[in-house]
Design a protein around this motif. Sequence first.
Motif, short mmCIF file in Angstrom:
data_model
loop_
_atom_site.label_atom_id
_atom_site.label_comp_id
_atom_site.label_asym_id
_atom_site.label_seq_id
_atom_site.Cartn_x
_atom_site.Cartn_y
_atom_site.Cartn_z
N LEU A 26 0.81 -1.35 0.01
CA LEU A 26 -0.04 0.05 -0.07
C LEU A 26 0.85 1.24 -0.14
O LEU A 26 1.86 1.36 0.92
N VAL A 27 0.52 2.21 -1.01
CA VAL A 27 1.16 3.55 -0.89
C VAL A 27 0.43 4.58 -0.69
O VAL A 27 -0.73 4.59 -1.59
N THR A 28 0.36 5.41 0.32
CA THR A 28 -0.56 6.35 0.65
C THR A 28 -0.04 7.81 0.51
O THR A 28 1.03 8.04 1.07
N SER A 29 -0.62 8.51 -0.34
CA SER A 29 0.29 10.10 -0.72
C SER A 29 -0.19 10.93 0.32
O SER A 29 -1.19 10.79 1.00
N GLY A 30 0.39 12.34 0.04
CA GLY A 30 0.01 13.35 0.80
C GLY A 30 -1.38 14.04 0.45
O GLY A 30 -1.93 13.44 -0.32
N GLY A 31 -1.80 15.16 1.08
CA GLY A 31 -2.85 15.74 0.80
C GLY A 31 -3.87 16.46 1.97
O GLY A 31 -4.83 17.01 1.47
N GLY A 32 -3.26 16.29 3.16
CA GLY A 32 -4.17 16.96 4.07
C GLY A 32 -5.54 16.29 4.39
O GLY A 32 -5.56 15.04 4.09
N ALA A 33 -6.39 17.18 4.27
CA ALA A 33 -7.82 16.88 4.58
C ALA A 33 -8.30 15.87 3.27
O ALA A 33 -9.13 15.03 3.65
N LYS A 34 -7.56 15.98 2.07
CA LYS A 34 -7.86 15.21 0.88
C LYS A 34 -7.56 13.68 0.88
O LYS A 34 -7.83 12.74 0.42
N GLY A 35 -7.07 13.39 2.36
CA GLY A 35 -6.76 12.15 2.72
C GLY A 35 -8.13 11.15 2.76
O GLY A 35 -8.20 10.21 2.88
N ALA A 36 -9.29 12.05 2.95
CA ALA A 36 -10.32 11.22 3.23
C ALA A 36 -10.69 10.36 2.04
O ALA A 36 -11.27 9.33 1.96
N PHE A 37 -10.17 10.93 1.02
CA PHE A 37 -10.20 10.03 -0.43
C PHE A 37 -9.61 8.83 -0.20
O PHE A 37 -10.28 7.77 -0.46
#
Length: 311
Positions: A4-15
């Motif tokens: 699993l690779v999880t990117s940055g994005g602040g609140a957009k992490g909800a996606f």
Amino acid sequence: MKILVTSGGGAKGAFSVGILKYLKEERNINHFDLISGTSTGALIASLASVGKIDQLVNVYLNTNNADILKPQNLINSLTQGKPYVYDTEPLFRQIDQHVDVTTYTAIMNSNTNLCLNAISLQSGKLTVFSTKPLVPANSYLTRLVDSREVLLKALLASSNQAVFMNPVKIGNDDYVDGGNREVIPTRVVVNNIDGDQDHEIYVLSNNPNELVTMPNHQFSNLLEVLMRAIMMFVQEVRENDLELLSKFKIISNGNIRIFYLCPPSELDRQFPTGLRFDPGLMMQWMAMGRDVAERVIETTPMGNFPGMRPF
């Protein structure tokens, strides 16, 4: 291996959380052998490494800016040695609460190798904090997580966007958001899996595949120009991150199945940094993540880079 690779994005992490919820509920995927996360993706990665997807859903649906950020007086920031706009002491309290002693113990005892990215302001180098040893590489430094304090600080450091949020002292270095070097943290993945073996890689990006164009927009103030510059910077870094993974797939002899999951457009044009924690918006982004996961995974069962330009 499942990766699993999880990117940055602040609140957009909800996606990304919406995607993980789909994987758990519809595909029965609740464990990964290796997880690489940066920024908000690091926070997601920590709980995902022990299967706490429902807790992630609850966090993103019940968080607002006051729970994360404490605004600073800009004059004091300039004159009193505080090189940041927001103090993230509230965010640290959140991390401390959700990664408690029990959760920390579960993370360390898990079979998952949890990898978190941060950047040292002193060296300018990417540092990967990991719960298990990693293969050394020229492209990053490594530090083994050997205490809950180090894990909590690494999570905070990985999330704190430089200038906007305060650097985090770990040892002798001041660390900031890993997204300054890797928005989608793929380096540690390609250096720590055997290309001759079979792997299933889920890449969760909270930013769209293509840069949003604004041909008729007039940029009339400093903030607009800054936000636009950040959008362009994030796009360039993201393309480099994905190109590395794409080349790895090409040269590998194993069956490398890559599911690239991203929103169809910019989730928050007004705040592309992701520093707007609006529960209503995050609920929408979470639902979008689930829909994208269902569409992409069901229609590309062998794995590829759907919708990406070829490198």
